[in-house]
Design an enzyme around this catalytic site. Sequence first.
Site, mmCIF file in Angstrom:
data_model
loop_
_atom_site.group_PDB
_atom_site.id
_atom_site.type_symbol
_atom_site.label_atom_id
_atom_site.label_comp_id
_atom_site.label_asym_id
_atom_site.label_seq_id
_atom_site.Cartn_x
_atom_site.Cartn_y
_atom_site.Cartn_z
ATOM 1 N N HIS A 239 0.811 -1.216 0.000
ATOM 2 C CA HIS A 239 0.000 0.000 0.000
ATOM 3 C C HIS A 239 0.849 1.273 0.000
ATOM 4 O O HIS A 239 0.327 2.362 -0.239
ATOM 5 C CB HIS A 239 -1.004 -0.008 1.158
ATOM 6 C CG HIS A 239 -0.410 0.139 2.528
ATOM 7 N ND1 HIS A 239 -0.198 -0.925 3.374
ATOM 8 C CD2 HIS A 239 -0.012 1.239 3.217
ATOM 9 C CE1 HIS A 239 0.304 -0.490 4.518
ATOM 10 N NE2 HIS A 239 0.430 0.827 4.447
ATOM 11 N N ASP B 22 -0.009 -7.807 1.234
ATOM 12 C CA ASP B 22 0.367 -6.393 1.363
ATOM 13 C C ASP B 22 1.884 -6.233 1.426
ATOM 14 O O ASP B 22 2.409 -5.392 2.152
ATOM 15 C CB ASP B 22 -0.288 -5.742 2.581
ATOM 16 C CG ASP B 22 -0.210 -4.218 2.530
ATOM 17 O OD1 ASP B 22 -0.079 -3.673 1.415
ATOM 18 O OD2 ASP B 22 -0.267 -3.578 3.591
ATOM 19 N N GLY C 233 3.643 6.682 8.353
ATOM 20 C CA GLY C 233 4.971 6.815 7.765
ATOM 21 C C GLY C 233 5.870 5.636 8.085
ATOM 22 O O GLY C 233 6.888 5.411 7.440
ATOM 23 N N ASN C 234 5.498 4.844 9.123
ATOM 24 C CA ASN C 234 6.266 3.646 9.476
ATOM 25 C C ASN C 234 5.959 2.456 8.576
ATOM 26 O O ASN C 234 6.651 1.431 8.646
ATOM 27 C CB ASN C 234 5.986 3.226 10.919
ATOM 28 C CG ASN C 234 6.885 3.895 11.933
ATOM 29 O OD1 ASN C 234 6.429 4.646 12.780
ATOM 30 N ND2 ASN C 234 8.178 3.632 11.848
ATOM 31 N N SER C 235 4.917 2.537 7.741
ATOM 32 C CA SER C 235 4.547 1.410 6.892
ATOM 33 C C SER C 235 5.736 0.896 6.096
ATOM 34 O O SER C 235 6.404 1.655 5.398
ATOM 35 C CB SER C 235 3.450 1.819 5.905
ATOM 36 O OG SER C 235 2.184 1.495 6.388
ATOM 37 N N VAL D 94 -13.179 -24.564 0.213
ATOM 38 C CA VAL D 94 -14.286 -24.511 1.156
ATOM 39 C C VAL D 94 -14.586 -23.063 1.526
ATOM 40 O O VAL D 94 -13.733 -22.185 1.400
ATOM 41 C CB VAL D 94 -13.977 -25.296 2.452
ATOM 42 C CG1 VAL D 94 -13.799 -26.770 2.166
ATOM 43 C CG2 VAL D 94 -12.746 -24.722 3.155
ATOM 44 N N LEU E 230 -8.041 -24.885 -0.767
ATOM 45 C CA LEU E 230 -8.717 -26.093 -0.319
ATOM 46 C C LEU E 230 -10.060 -26.276 -1.017
ATOM 47 O O LEU E 230 -10.426 -27.375 -1.403
ATOM 48 C CB LEU E 230 -8.903 -26.027 1.205
ATOM 49 C CG LEU E 230 -9.397 -27.267 1.939
ATOM 50 C CD1 LEU E 230 -8.477 -28.459 1.676
ATOM 51 C CD2 LEU E 230 -9.465 -26.975 3.439
#
Length: 383
Positions: free
Chosen positions: A117, A150, A227-229, A286, A284
């Site tokens: 992101h 992400d 800003g730490n992302s 389901v 799977l």
Amino acid sequence: MSRGFTRLLTRGIGSVLTLGVGIGLGIVIGQGLAPTHATTLSFDEAARLYADLDGETRPLVDGGTALAKVARLTSPAVVHIQSRRKDSRGGSVEETGSGVIMRHEAVDGAIVVTNRHVIAGSAALADISVGLSDGRTVIPVRTWEDAASDIAVLQLKDPNVPPAAWGDSEALDIGHFVLALGSPFGLSQSVTLGIVSAKGRRSLELGSDSGVLNKDFIQTDAAINPGNSGGPLVDLRGRVIGINTAIASNSGGNEGIGFSIPSNLARRVVDQLVTHGRVNRSFLGVKLDPDFNPETARRFNLDRVRGARVVLVYDNTPAAKARLQRDDVILRFGEIDVQDENHLINLVSLTPVGKRIDLKVYRDGRMMTLRVELADRASLAEK
């Protein structure tokens, strides 16, 4: 008031940081407040206290020295990322985040691991700039993105910067000290300290995260802000054990509840992206109950809520071929106890395509074992 889970982008800084007199302190200086006098010390008493502190605080000083070494080791590999994208009106929006320089044998030069992101919506490589710790700014030569985790990877020409090293997120215990590094509010090369508050946080709604499949977060109280992302969460050996991605906040700022993608998950995604260009995920076949609660568990005569309840089995899928049925509760995947539906989704999707796995299933009051051969999730898009 509901608590929001916020991804950690910063759009501009001018309106966020404000200098003023007594902001947030509630301090009033005026008449009626008598000054507090410190106890008078003799020269000999002062010298004795200094000597006492030299000995009594040695463990704390040694701990601080170790933290400083971790920061010195890892900070050069932490980068500040700026990206531009078009908004819905055709204008330009600039967002900032963080990343960490790593090495991968399949890539010439170096890679930067960050959150998808942070760069999502950038139309060209020139719309992404990477600020290095020595002040240089470089443009990536290639990018890879994986919406389901992400995670994004940027390839750089050799930046001549010591890369960070991966750590083992499975070795983390609650209470272990960790450092969060990045560019909160655009303030690059920031370091904060905290502990691992929890592991396996999966029931998070990260805003417009409809594409995020793999949710399995480390929770920390290390200060994490917009800003730490994409910045690293680091253990006391200087190893990257997480990629910071979100906070739980009513205000949009740090409230001591931050979330990081575990390094073992991030590392697998990075390896798949740079090796194959995409992440190969199993499925799977389901549909699982997202609201499996104590009342439902009692109805199925289970002692507590555990496992993942099947509410639908799709035709011509690995689950159908293994004869899974509606209302089966999957309690174990291979040798791993299943905690909830999101845990099972992670286990399945990150298992190699084509692998045969034994499922421990609770059905109609009895346990049974079913063997399933997992198929490629990409085949779903082809149907």
